[in-house]
Design a protein around this motif. Structure first.
Motif, mmCIF file in Angstrom:
data_model
loop_
_atom_site.group_PDB
_atom_site.id
_atom_site.type_symbol
_atom_site.label_atom_id
_atom_site.label_comp_id
_atom_site.label_asym_id
_atom_site.label_seq_id
_atom_site.Cartn_x
_atom_site.Cartn_y
_atom_site.Cartn_z
ATOM 1 N N LEU A 120 1.617 12.128 -9.754
ATOM 2 C CA LEU A 120 1.092 13.492 -9.586
ATOM 3 C C LEU A 120 2.170 14.534 -9.871
ATOM 4 O O LEU A 120 1.903 15.562 -10.494
ATOM 5 N N ARG A 121 3.372 14.244 -9.425
ATOM 6 C CA ARG A 121 4.480 15.177 -9.685
ATOM 7 C C ARG A 121 4.759 15.269 -11.182
ATOM 8 O O ARG A 121 5.104 16.331 -11.694
ATOM 9 N N ARG A 122 4.608 14.148 -11.878
ATOM 10 C CA ARG A 122 4.803 14.157 -13.331
ATOM 11 C C ARG A 122 3.773 15.066 -13.984
ATOM 12 O O ARG A 122 4.102 15.847 -14.899
ATOM 13 N N VAL A 123 2.534 14.996 -13.550
ATOM 14 C CA VAL A 123 1.486 15.874 -14.087
ATOM 15 C C VAL A 123 1.874 17.334 -13.851
ATOM 16 O O VAL A 123 1.766 18.177 -14.754
ATOM 17 N N THR A 124 2.353 17.621 -12.659
ATOM 18 C CA THR A 124 2.767 18.989 -12.324
ATOM 19 C C THR A 124 3.879 19.463 -13.255
ATOM 20 O O THR A 124 3.825 20.581 -13.789
ATOM 21 N N ARG A 125 4.881 18.595 -13.459
ATOM 22 C CA ARG A 125 5.987 18.971 -14.356
ATOM 23 C C ARG A 125 5.499 19.200 -15.782
ATOM 24 O O ARG A 125 5.934 20.139 -16.458
ATOM 25 N N LEU A 126 4.604 18.351 -16.240
ATOM 26 C CA LEU A 126 4.074 18.520 -17.599
ATOM 27 C C LEU A 126 3.296 19.821 -17.732
ATOM 28 O O LEU A 126 3.407 20.521 -18.749
ATOM 29 N N MET A 127 2.526 20.175 -16.728
ATOM 30 C CA MET A 127 1.772 21.432 -16.784
ATOM 31 C C MET A 127 2.715 22.637 -16.730
ATOM 32 O O MET A 127 2.464 23.646 -17.394
ATOM 33 N N LEU A 128 3.792 22.520 -15.987
ATOM 34 C CA LEU A 128 4.802 23.591 -16.001
ATOM 35 C C LEU A 128 5.426 23.705 -17.393
ATOM 36 O O LEU A 128 5.670 24.815 -17.881
ATOM 37 N N ALA A 129 5.666 22.566 -18.027
ATOM 38 C CA ALA A 129 6.232 22.577 -19.379
ATOM 39 C C ALA A 129 5.266 23.243 -20.355
ATOM 40 O O ALA A 129 5.700 23.985 -21.249
ATOM 41 N N ALA B 157 2.955 22.604 -27.319
ATOM 42 C CA ALA B 157 2.181 22.778 -26.082
ATOM 43 C C ALA B 157 0.979 21.840 -26.071
ATOM 44 O O ALA B 157 0.661 21.232 -25.049
ATOM 45 N N ASP B 158 0.319 21.710 -27.230
ATOM 46 C CA ASP B 158 -0.813 20.777 -27.322
ATOM 47 C C ASP B 158 -0.361 19.340 -27.054
ATOM 48 O O ASP B 158 -1.041 18.577 -26.360
ATOM 49 N N ASP B 159 0.801 18.979 -27.589
ATOM 50 C CA ASP B 159 1.333 17.627 -27.366
ATOM 51 C C ASP B 159 1.643 17.388 -25.892
ATOM 52 O O ASP B 159 1.351 16.314 -25.351
ATOM 53 N N VAL B 160 2.216 18.387 -25.244
ATOM 54 C CA VAL B 160 2.532 18.245 -23.820
ATOM 55 C C VAL B 160 1.242 18.185 -23.005
ATOM 56 O O VAL B 160 1.142 17.417 -22.045
ATOM 57 N N GLU B 161 0.245 18.960 -23.392
ATOM 58 C CA GLU B 161 -1.051 18.897 -22.704
ATOM 59 C C GLU B 161 -1.665 17.503 -22.832
ATOM 60 O O GLU B 161 -2.218 16.973 -21.866
ATOM 61 N N GLU B 162 -1.557 16.905 -24.018
ATOM 62 C CA GLU B 162 -2.069 15.542 -24.201
ATOM 63 C C GLU B 162 -1.330 14.565 -23.291
ATOM 64 O O GLU B 162 -1.938 13.658 -22.715
ATOM 65 N N ALA B 163 -0.035 14.752 -23.184
ATOM 66 C CA ALA B 163 0.754 13.894 -22.291
ATOM 67 C C ALA B 163 0.315 14.094 -20.836
ATOM 68 O O ALA B 163 0.253 13.136 -20.056
ATOM 69 N N ALA B 164 -0.003 15.322 -20.473
ATOM 70 C CA ALA B 164 -0.467 15.609 -19.114
ATOM 71 C C ALA B 164 -1.813 14.934 -18.841
ATOM 72 O O ALA B 164 -2.041 14.384 -17.759
ATOM 73 N N ALA C 125 -4.737 10.345 -16.266
ATOM 74 C CA ALA C 125 -5.421 9.050 -16.314
ATOM 75 C C ALA C 125 -4.607 8.002 -15.567
ATOM 76 O O ALA C 125 -5.165 7.144 -14.866
ATOM 77 N N MET C 126 -3.286 8.091 -15.686
ATOM 78 C CA MET C 126 -2.412 7.154 -14.977
ATOM 79 C C MET C 126 -2.543 7.337 -13.470
ATOM 80 O O MET C 126 -2.544 6.361 -12.719
ATOM 81 N N VAL D 54 0.847 -1.203 0.000
ATOM 82 C CA VAL D 54 0.000 0.000 0.000
ATOM 83 C C VAL D 54 0.879 1.248 0.000
ATOM 84 O O VAL D 54 0.666 2.170 -0.791
ATOM 85 N N ARG D 55 1.879 1.253 0.877
ATOM 86 C CA ARG D 55 2.770 2.427 0.948
ATOM 87 C C ARG D 55 3.522 2.639 -0.366
ATOM 88 O O ARG D 55 3.654 3.770 -0.843
ATOM 89 N N SER D 56 3.984 1.559 -0.975
ATOM 90 C CA SER D 56 4.685 1.677 -2.263
ATOM 91 C C SER D 56 3.755 2.218 -3.344
ATOM 92 O O SER D 56 4.154 3.061 -4.148
ATOM 93 N N ALA D 57 2.522 1.743 -3.351
ATOM 94 C CA ALA D 57 1.550 2.219 -4.342
ATOM 95 C C ALA D 57 1.238 3.698 -4.118
ATOM 96 O O ALA D 57 1.066 4.452 -5.088
ATOM 97 N N GLU D 58 1.184 4.122 -2.868
ATOM 98 C CA GLU D 58 0.946 5.541 -2.578
ATOM 99 C C GLU D 58 2.111 6.401 -3.064
ATOM 100 O O GLU D 58 1.909 7.507 -3.575
ATOM 101 N N VAL D 59 3.332 5.890 -2.933
ATOM 102 C CA VAL D 59 4.507 6.606 -3.437
ATOM 103 C C VAL D 59 4.415 6.744 -4.959
ATOM 104 O O VAL D 59 4.734 7.797 -5.521
ATOM 105 N N GLU D 60 3.946 5.683 -5.628
ATOM 106 C CA GLU D 60 3.777 5.738 -7.082
ATOM 107 C C GLU D 60 2.752 6.796 -7.477
ATOM 108 O O GLU D 60 2.939 7.499 -8.474
ATOM 109 N N VAL D 61 1.683 6.921 -6.700
ATOM 110 C CA VAL D 61 0.664 7.947 -6.990
ATOM 111 C C VAL D 61 1.287 9.331 -6.870
ATOM 112 O O VAL D 61 1.099 10.181 -7.750
ATOM 113 N N ARG D 62 2.042 9.551 -5.797
ATOM 114 C CA ARG D 62 2.682 10.870 -5.637
ATOM 115 C C ARG D 62 3.650 11.158 -6.778
ATOM 116 O O ARG D 62 3.715 12.288 -7.278
#
Length: 148
Positions: free
Chosen positions: A41-50, A91-98, A103-104, A30-38
């Protein structure tokens, strides 16, 4: 009841220890899966910054002077309008990746919920194993007193 003796008894009880080990592994999952979620989420944040960075660069090519546009074309073989649309598409491509990354996150979060439910259910088994061990311990203590 002698809790220190019971604790020592639990340390030696194979059935309880096996149940405890399984319980700990489930919660570790459970703890490992929660780390994966975080991390997701950080990846989404980085993509939105991009996206923001690319959009800022895109808008630098809006209403550019003719002199700068000619210089840009000489240096890159593309004018500011081409660069504007390149950045727009990027930017559209990065938004699609975000969006895909979001979804992930949802998928990973669902896995956490399922793992957590399984681990909580297993808590019942651990409590049952502890009660079984307590009964065996009490019986052993009573037999020891009777034979003494």
């Amino acid at each position: 009841m002698d809790y220190k003796a019971f604790s020592a008894y639990l340390d030696e009880d194979a059935a309880y220890q096996a149940t405890l080990k399984n319980h700990q592994e489930l919660w570790s999952g459970v703890r490992s899966a929660e780390v994966e979620v975080r991390g997701a989420l950080r990846r989404v944040t980085r993509l939105m910054l991009a996206v923001d960075v690319v959009r800022q660069q895109q808008f630098k090519h809006e209403d550019i002077s003719e002199k700068k546009d000619k210089m840009l074309e000489e240096l890159t073989t593309d004018n500011s309008e081409t660069w504007y649309y390149q950045y727009d598409q990027a930017a559209d491509d990065v938004e699609e990746a975000a969006v895909a990354a979001c979804a992930m996150v949802v998928e990973k979060r669902a896995k956490v919920t399922a793992k957590k439910a399984e681990a909580q259910k297993h808590s019942t088994y651990l409590n049952y194993a502890r009660e079984q061990a307590r009964e065996a311990f009490n019986k052993q203590q009573e037999e020891a007193k009777a034979s003494a």
